[in-house]
Design a protein around this motif. Structure first.
Motif, PDB file in Angstrom:
ATOM      1  N   VAL A 136       0.848  -1.197   0.000  1.00  0.00           N
ATOM      2  CA  VAL A 136       0.000   0.000   0.000  1.00  0.00           C
ATOM      3  C   VAL A 136       0.884   1.248   0.000  1.00  0.00           C
ATOM      4  O   VAL A 136       0.659   2.192  -0.773  1.00  0.00           O
ATOM      5  CB  VAL A 136      -0.953   0.004   1.217  1.00  0.00           C
ATOM      6  CG1 VAL A 136      -1.716   1.318   1.300  1.00  0.00           C
ATOM      7  CG2 VAL A 136      -1.913  -1.176   1.148  1.00  0.00           C
ATOM      8  N   ASN A 139       2.310   1.874  -3.331  1.00  0.00           N
ATOM      9  CA  ASN A 139       1.333   2.474  -4.249  1.00  0.00           C
ATOM     10  C   ASN A 139       1.123   3.957  -3.970  1.00  0.00           C
ATOM     11  O   ASN A 139       0.978   4.758  -4.895  1.00  0.00           O
ATOM     12  CB  ASN A 139      -0.013   1.744  -4.154  1.00  0.00           C
ATOM     13  CG  ASN A 139      -0.023   0.473  -4.985  1.00  0.00           C
ATOM     14  OD1 ASN A 139       0.791   0.323  -5.900  1.00  0.00           O
ATOM     15  ND2 ASN A 139      -0.935  -0.439  -4.676  1.00  0.00           N
ATOM     16  N   LEU A 140       1.090   4.322  -2.689  1.00  0.00           N
ATOM     17  CA  LEU A 140       0.905   5.739  -2.343  1.00  0.00           C
ATOM     18  C   LEU A 140       2.048   6.567  -2.929  1.00  0.00           C
ATOM     19  O   LEU A 140       1.839   7.644  -3.495  1.00  0.00           O
ATOM     20  CB  LEU A 140       0.878   5.927  -0.819  1.00  0.00           C
ATOM     21  CG  LEU A 140      -0.222   5.210  -0.026  1.00  0.00           C
ATOM     22  CD1 LEU A 140      -0.069   5.513   1.466  1.00  0.00           C
ATOM     23  CD2 LEU A 140      -1.605   5.608  -0.523  1.00  0.00           C
ATOM     24  N   ALA A 252      -7.116   5.600   0.218  1.00  0.00           N
ATOM     25  CA  ALA A 252      -6.837   4.234   0.679  1.00  0.00           C
ATOM     26  C   ALA A 252      -7.417   3.971   2.061  1.00  0.00           C
ATOM     27  O   ALA A 252      -7.147   2.922   2.655  1.00  0.00           O
ATOM     28  CB  ALA A 252      -5.328   3.983   0.675  1.00  0.00           C
TER      29      ALA A 252
ATOM     30  N   SER B 107      -7.698  -1.465   1.229  1.00  0.00           N
ATOM     31  CA  SER B 107      -6.759  -0.339   1.061  1.00  0.00           C
ATOM     32  C   SER B 107      -5.852  -0.593  -0.130  1.00  0.00           C
ATOM     33  O   SER B 107      -5.592   0.309  -0.936  1.00  0.00           O
ATOM     34  CB  SER B 107      -5.897  -0.163   2.320  1.00  0.00           C
ATOM     35  OG  SER B 107      -6.668   0.340   3.383  1.00  0.00           O
ATOM     36  N   ARG B 110      -7.784  -0.217  -3.461  1.00  0.00           N
ATOM     37  CA  ARG B 110      -8.073   1.187  -3.766  1.00  0.00           C
ATOM     38  C   ARG B 110      -6.797   1.954  -4.126  1.00  0.00           C
ATOM     39  O   ARG B 110      -6.809   2.823  -4.993  1.00  0.00           O
ATOM     40  CB  ARG B 110      -8.775   1.860  -2.578  1.00  0.00           C
ATOM     41  CG  ARG B 110     -10.198   1.332  -2.331  1.00  0.00           C
ATOM     42  CD  ARG B 110     -10.850   2.070  -1.160  1.00  0.00           C
ATOM     43  NE  ARG B 110     -10.930   3.498  -1.408  1.00  0.00           N
ATOM     44  CZ  ARG B 110     -11.977   4.113  -1.945  1.00  0.00           C
ATOM     45  NH1 ARG B 110     -13.051   3.424  -2.277  1.00  0.00           N
ATOM     46  NH2 ARG B 110     -11.962   5.414  -2.138  1.00  0.00           N
ATOM     47  N   SER B 111      -5.692   1.639  -3.443  1.00  0.00           N
ATOM     48  CA  SER B 111      -4.445   2.366  -3.718  1.00  0.00           C
ATOM     49  C   SER B 111      -3.938   2.042  -5.124  1.00  0.00           C
ATOM     50  O   SER B 111      -3.386   2.903  -5.815  1.00  0.00           O
ATOM     51  CB  SER B 111      -3.381   2.048  -2.665  1.00  0.00           C
ATOM     52  OG  SER B 111      -2.965   0.701  -2.748  1.00  0.00           O
TER      53      SER B 111
END
Lengths: 310, 310
Positions: A136, A139-140, A252, B107, B110-111
């Protein structure tokens, strides 16, 4: 008879040539010292963005090109204007921009939806220690890296800290500086303006949140041969990437607290082994909110207070 | 016999007291002038963000509080440190933060999705003149207004220009300044670095795009009695709002070209009747892309070049 007539005039009459000579001497000594860069901290650093007039080429060169845009430190940019290879070949290919045209109603629906999502964003100071998968965080940061940048130099570094010991060290550095900030540096207006928000120099969230993401701007690039590459507008480019990062975090289902800890940059840069062209801009604890998290009961300004239509 | 021995030493021998007196006189004259603010343009303006050391209270006060954060102009901030009412009452209510905890897999999903969306963003220079409903623009700006800001001062103004005549005037101002920027101010390194991207001072998109959104930072607030209110970190706060705005534009299926036209701020501020506390940061043409729009064939840096994990 006045003091001036009694002492000053006779003195000047006898010694005016020495006075003038001293003035000239000091003027040139001053000029010389300024050239040597000892006064460099006095040069304004963000002319480009404040749009002051740039009447001559030399001023433009000094403040905009040499400094690569907004918010540079002066000393480190001095050699940056030596000509290096252009960033892109002259014959760089231009390709069709792939897109599917949305109907205006679809744009409206999507813009509404995204507003509803982002309007739930709050700066949260209470984090659960529930883990957030590394994928995650990847991805951010990938998403933040899609931001536009001056001449596509992508002048940013994101450091994601998941290690509990390093988080403790970050917290120690930030709390020590923040205590001085609150008690000495910020002054009473600032401290009073924050009182209702209940912020203090104690930052539990720095060890509670699953991750801390630190956003560094790169004030210049470094070529393989060691020469410097201009990073135009690195300040605003990196801040825009920060705004996209905030959107990605919110999307997210995670929370953060946007912070710019005053005076902690150099210590954190050393702790995290970052290079001297990297300057910390943002420090973001990232994680899930604690189940009992609270936020100050603030409202946002209505649209007509932040928007004008022409 | 050297010049020094022949002239300088006898001169100093006879007149050292006048030389010392002149030095002292000039030193104090200098101090006095600095207090009067005539040297104020030499004061560094973004200490807070570059994290230089702030050893004493007075330096912190001067550079951080009085100036309200990053990137202020000096002269206009001089009275800003007079104490005014705190922003928020001491007993401001704190309320539960409403949220639904997402599962980590959600999360992650969505990310990923948001990254895919944002990775399609490109700076586009070819706009269709298809209209974009005013409601969409409202939503984009509402969304930008959800950004965090120093002490929740919301130090931003968004001006949306849909009027064709005003767009023409904006284009005329920007093209005139950009021609000087390219030919005189930017210098050959910068111009060479942009060549492959095929940017010039001709900006057709400023009259083609349905809207132009101009983002202004408010360097201070104005109280009803005319006194100034500090806007802490207005520079970075407004830039973060800009990043969220870019996300919202992309999410709505629209395109923009992120620009910071050098030297156009004051003229555009006058054209749009903005107040003296408002400084232009970004100028964004916003609309649908032209069906045959092209973009330079650029790649983004891979994740490991922009991210470090600790």
């Amino acid at each position: 008879m006045g003091l001036a007539e009694q002492y000053l005039l006779p003195f000047l009459n006898n010694h005016w040539i020495e006075v003038v000579a001293s003035c000239i001497l000091i003027y040139f000594a001053n000029l010389f010292l300024e050239r040597k860069g000892t006064n460099s901290s006095k040069v304004p650093v963000n002319e480009a963005m404040t749009n002051k007039s740039l009447p001559s080429r030399s001023r433009g060169t000094q403040n905009v090109i040499k400094k690569g845009g907004v918010g540079d430190d002066d000393e480190e940019e001095e050699e940056a204007s030596n000509l290096v290879e252009p960033l892109w070949p002259d014959d760089l290919q231009h390709v069709p921009y792939p897109h599917i045209k949305l109907a205006p109603e679809e744009s409206l629906r999507r813009s509404n939806e995204f507003y509803e999502l982002m309007n739930k964003r709050r700066s949260v100071r209470f984090f659960s220690s529930d883990p957030v998968p590394r994928e995650v965080i990847d991805n951010l940061i990938r998403t933040a890296g899609t931001a536009p940048s001056g001449a596509h130099t992508e002048p940013w570094t994101f450091v994601a800290v998941g290690d509990q010991e390093i988080k403790k060290e970050i917290r120690a550095i930030v709390e020590a500086e923040e205590e001085i900030n609150y008690s000495k540096r910020m002054g009473s207006q600032w401290v009073n303006d924050l009182k209702g928000l209940r912020t203090t120099w104690v930052k539990e969230y720095l060890t509670e949140a699953a991750w801390i993401i630190l956003v560094f701007k790169q004030t210049y690039g470094i070529l393989p041969d060691g020469r410097k590459r201009n990073h135009y507008y690195h300040e605003i480019s990196t801040a825009l990437a920060g705004g996209i990062l905030l959107s990605a975090i919110q999307n997210a289902g995670l929370v953060t607290l946007t912070s710019t800890p005053l005076n902690c940059g150099p210590q954190l840069r050393t702790l995290l082994n970052r290079s001297s062209n990297e300057k910390m801009m943002l420090l973001l604890p990232v994680g899930y909110p604690r189940h009992d998290a609270t936020v100050p009961d603030l409202k946002r300004k209505p649209l007509d207070e932040i928007m004008a239509v022409v």
